[in-house]
Design a protein around this motif. Structure first.
Motif, mmCIF file in Angstrom:
data_model
loop_
_atom_site.group_PDB
_atom_site.id
_atom_site.type_symbol
_atom_site.label_atom_id
_atom_site.label_comp_id
_atom_site.label_asym_id
_atom_site.label_seq_id
_atom_site.Cartn_x
_atom_site.Cartn_y
_atom_site.Cartn_z
ATOM 1 N N GLU A 1 0.830 -1.199 0.000
ATOM 2 C CA GLU A 1 0.000 0.000 0.000
ATOM 3 C C GLU A 1 0.870 1.257 0.000
ATOM 4 N N THR A 2 2.010 1.197 0.719
ATOM 5 C CA THR A 2 2.919 2.349 0.768
ATOM 6 C C THR A 2 3.385 2.751 -0.620
ATOM 7 N N VAL A 3 3.743 1.772 -1.436
ATOM 8 C CA VAL A 3 4.219 2.051 -2.797
ATOM 9 C C VAL A 3 3.108 2.678 -3.632
ATOM 10 N N VAL A 4 1.935 2.092 -3.574
ATOM 11 C CA VAL A 4 0.824 2.595 -4.391
ATOM 12 C C VAL A 4 0.464 4.020 -3.988
ATOM 13 N N MET A 5 0.438 4.294 -2.685
ATOM 14 C CA MET A 5 0.076 5.621 -2.206
ATOM 15 C C MET A 5 1.133 6.652 -2.594
ATOM 16 N N GLN A 6 2.395 6.317 -2.421
ATOM 17 C CA GLN A 6 3.454 7.281 -2.748
ATOM 18 C C GLN A 6 3.545 7.528 -4.249
ATOM 19 N N ALA A 7 3.191 6.520 -5.038
ATOM 20 C CA ALA A 7 3.200 6.703 -6.492
ATOM 21 C C ALA A 7 1.940 7.402 -6.985
ATOM 22 N N ARG A 8 0.943 7.549 -6.075
ATOM 23 C CA ARG A 8 -0.334 8.200 -6.412
ATOM 24 C C ARG A 8 -1.026 7.498 -7.574
ATOM 25 N N GLN A 9 -1.071 6.156 -7.481
ATOM 26 C CA GLN A 9 -1.689 5.358 -8.540
ATOM 27 C C GLN A 9 -2.812 4.480 -7.977
ATOM 28 N N GLN A 10 -3.537 4.991 -6.980
ATOM 29 C CA GLN A 10 -4.581 4.190 -6.348
ATOM 30 C C GLN A 10 -5.632 3.727 -7.354
ATOM 31 N N ARG A 11 -5.904 4.526 -8.377
ATOM 32 C CA ARG A 11 -6.950 4.180 -9.343
ATOM 33 C C ARG A 11 -6.567 2.996 -10.227
ATOM 34 N N SER A 12 -5.287 2.675 -10.301
ATOM 35 C CA SER A 12 -4.836 1.577 -11.174
ATOM 36 C C SER A 12 -4.506 0.304 -10.404
ATOM 37 N N TRP A 13 -4.760 0.316 -9.088
ATOM 38 C CA TRP A 13 -4.414 -0.845 -8.272
ATOM 39 C C TRP A 13 -5.618 -1.230 -7.403
ATOM 40 N N GLY A 14 -5.701 -2.504 -7.099
ATOM 41 C CA GLY A 14 -6.765 -2.989 -6.239
ATOM 42 C C GLY A 14 -6.218 -3.862 -5.128
ATOM 43 N N GLU A 15 -6.735 -3.691 -3.939
ATOM 44 C CA GLU A 15 -6.263 -4.477 -2.805
ATOM 45 C C GLU A 15 -6.707 -5.929 -2.956
ATOM 46 N N VAL A 16 -5.769 -6.839 -2.723
ATOM 47 C CA VAL A 16 -6.068 -8.266 -2.855
ATOM 48 C C VAL A 16 -5.947 -9.001 -1.522
ATOM 49 N N GLY A 17 -5.393 -8.344 -0.521
ATOM 50 C CA GLY A 17 -5.280 -9.018 0.764
ATOM 51 C C GLY A 17 -4.487 -8.208 1.766
ATOM 52 N N ARG A 18 -4.635 -8.620 3.037
ATOM 53 C CA ARG A 18 -3.834 -8.030 4.112
ATOM 54 C C ARG A 18 -3.208 -9.183 4.879
ATOM 55 N N GLU A 19 -1.879 -9.162 4.962
ATOM 56 C CA GLU A 19 -1.186 -10.291 5.564
ATOM 57 C C GLU A 19 -0.117 -9.808 6.530
ATOM 58 N N PRO A 20 0.189 -10.615 7.531
ATOM 59 C CA PRO A 20 1.280 -10.273 8.459
ATOM 60 C C PRO A 20 2.625 -10.554 7.790
ATOM 61 N N LEU A 21 3.233 -9.536 7.265
ATOM 62 C CA LEU A 21 4.502 -9.698 6.559
ATOM 63 C C LEU A 21 5.626 -9.040 7.362
ATOM 64 N N GLY A 22 6.791 -9.600 7.251
ATOM 65 C CA GLY A 22 7.954 -8.977 7.855
ATOM 66 C C GLY A 22 8.139 -9.300 9.321
ATOM 67 N N GLY A 23 7.284 -10.151 9.892
ATOM 68 C CA GLY A 23 7.449 -10.533 11.283
ATOM 69 C C GLY A 23 7.181 -9.414 12.258
ATOM 70 N N ARG A 24 6.381 -8.419 11.849
ATOM 71 C CA ARG A 24 6.148 -7.272 12.722
ATOM 72 C C ARG A 24 4.832 -7.404 13.504
ATOM 73 N N GLY A 25 4.056 -8.447 13.222
ATOM 74 C CA GLY A 25 2.816 -8.642 13.941
ATOM 75 C C GLY A 25 1.689 -7.754 13.458
ATOM 76 N N GLU A 26 1.912 -6.983 12.429
ATOM 77 C CA GLU A 26 0.866 -6.136 11.878
ATOM 78 C C GLU A 26 0.584 -6.560 10.448
ATOM 79 N N HIS A 27 -0.637 -6.280 10.003
ATOM 80 C CA HIS A 27 -1.038 -6.704 8.672
ATOM 81 C C HIS A 27 -0.720 -5.608 7.664
ATOM 82 N N LEU A 28 -0.205 -6.048 6.528
ATOM 83 C CA LEU A 28 0.173 -5.116 5.462
ATOM 84 C C LEU A 28 -0.749 -5.322 4.273
ATOM 85 N N ALA A 29 -1.291 -4.239 3.751
ATOM 86 C CA ALA A 29 -2.175 -4.324 2.589
ATOM 87 C C ALA A 29 -1.348 -4.549 1.330
ATOM 88 N N ILE A 30 -1.777 -5.523 0.534
ATOM 89 C CA ILE A 30 -1.095 -5.854 -0.716
ATOM 90 C C ILE A 30 -2.027 -5.509 -1.872
#
Length: 457
Positions: A418-447
């Motif tokens: 989500e960070t990449v999509v937001m910083q690139a300002r391309q939200q209209r060309s991307w769709g969220e497909v899931g939120r998963e605990p990535l990176g071992g941080r215990g928080e879910h990251l939007a993909i």
């Protein structure tokens, strides 16, 4: 915390030997070229001495008997023949690749011997003493040969050439002695003080000064060779070091490491950056069908396409990992459009892979997975004096790698955080497909997956 390392630099004994060998080979080639050039100088010198010898002998016909005149001309011919023979010999040695370093000492000894013989018979034929050696044209071949000898980059040869030449000149002066006028000719009374002045110019003290100056000239050129050789060694070593860095470090980093202190890069730096991982899908099964030669060609072709896409958008290929690659945007300095350029690079790479499939007709077609994430990362040099590595590490790198792996489960070629999509300002060309605990941080990251259309609610 994952570490993705790129072998950058080894300051070990093997590399030092390789550099030393390269420098020595360079010097050997330079010395052969120098002998070739000096061979031409010897031939030119011989022809010049032949012409001046006849001019001198013709100008002294009235003062010299016919027998002595013929002897003088024979001496001139012998001198010419000797220089020509020595010049041709050096040519043949270089052209036939028989030339060896020790032969330079023999050749310069030959130069000194020829000069000494030419001076002796030239003065003896005219009837002048050894103190007139400075008036003979042959003597001026000495500084010429010493100057040209500097091309060899060998101080010991130059020192020996200076010593041998001075021995030859001093030997001629000693053998013929000091006489102001021609043998058998009385000093004209009209000369008076002029004759005394000429005598002082060609006496022993001035000759000692001339000998010292010629010796200093030879030693100075030898010193110049030492400094030039050391400078060349440093230049070649530095060039080899930078070439080795350029072979392994990213092109944007190698010049910076070469210009700045390595210790500074060992401290590393933390900054924002964007990581792109790419990997070939099903490569293991595909590789089993290829022999080693074809597999090497296949991997090289894939990596060329990664490089083309990366360079087109200002990224840095930090590491090739088998059939995959780690690409960084934001090195050496982060930019506001790093995420947008990373996405554009991914699209270009996917297009290049599609073209590759059409061109080669792969069955099944080659498919890749690409994952992109942006955040804080560390990069710098780690290791000791024997081995230095350029390293990119941090949670951002780990997350990007896991997003790339997630393309298999979501059956799509390109995923981004989500960070990449937001910083690139391309939200209209991307769709969220899931939120998963990535990176071992215990928080879910939007993909997000690229859709190319405006995602619905």
């Amino acid at each position: 915390m994952g570490i993705f390392q790129l072998n950058a630099y080894r300051s070990d004994a093997g590399r030092s030997v390789l550099t030393s060998t390269s420098v020595e080979r360079l010097f050997r080639e330079s010395e052969s070229e120098a002998e070739y050039t000096i061979g031409w100088v010897r031939i030119t010198l011989g022809l010049t001495l032949f012409a001046t010898g006849f001019l001198v002998s013709s100008g002294t016909t009235a003062l010299t008997e016919e027998h002595d005149l013929n002897q003088l001309r024979v001496a001139a011919l012998i001198t010419v023949g000797a220089f020509l023979a020595l010049g041709i010999t050096s040519f043949l040695l270089v052209i036939s690749r028989w030339f060896r370093p020790w032969m330079a000492f023999v050749l310069v000894t030959g130069d000194a011997a020829i000069i000494g013989v030419s001076l002796y018979f030239g003065l003896y034929g005219i009837g002048l003493g050894g103190n007139w050696v400075a008036a003979m044209p042959t003597i001026w071949a000495v500084p010429l040969l010493l100057a040209v000898g500097a091309l060899r980059y060998r101080p010991l040869v130059q020192i020996w050439a200076t010593t041998a030449t001075m021995i030859a000149v001093v030997g001629v002066v000693s053998a013929l002695g000091f006489r102001l006028f021609l043998t058998g000719v009385e000093a004209p009374a009209s000369l008076g003080e002029l004759g005394a002045s000429i005598g002082r110019l060609f006496s022993l003290p001035p000759y000692l000064m001339r000998a010292v100056m010629l010796t200093l000239m030879g030693l100075t050129t030898a010193l110049a060779m030492v400094r030039s050789r050391r400078l060349l060694m440093r230049v070649v070593s530095e060039t080899a070091r930078r070439a080795n860095l350029a072979r392994f470090l990213p092109a944007e980093i190698a010049p910076l490491v070469g210009e700045n202190d390595v210790a500074t890069w060992r401290q590393g730096r933390r900054q924002q950056g964007t990581i792109l991982f790419v990997d070939i899908r099903g490569f293991t099964a595909y590789a089993e069908k290829l022999d080693p030669a074809r597999l090497s060609v296949f991997i090289s072709s894939f990596r060329r396409r990664v490089m083309r896409a990366t360079e087109a958008f200002g990224g840095v290929v930090d590491k090739f990992i088998g059939d995959g690659a780690l690409v960084v945007f934001g090195i050496p300095e982060p930019q506001t459009d790093d995420c947008a350029r990373a996405i554009a690079c991914a699209h270009r790479l996917l297009a290049l892979v599609d073209q590759w499939n059409v061109k080669r007709g792969f069955d099944p077609p080659i498919r890749v997975g690409i994952g992109i994430h942006s955040g804080e990362m560390y990069y710098g040099l780690v290791g000791d004096e024997r081995r230095l590595e350029f390293t990119v590490l941090g949670d951002t790198v780990n997350v990007a790698a896991k997003i790339e792996q997630a393309t298999k489960r979501f059956n799509t070629a390109l995923l981004a955080s989500e960070t990449v999509v937001m910083q690139a300002r391309q939200q209209r060309s991307w769709g969220e497909v899931g939120r998963e605990p990535l990176g071992g941080r215990g928080e879910h990251l939007a993909i997000f997956a690229y859709t190319g259309t405006t995602p619905t609610g």
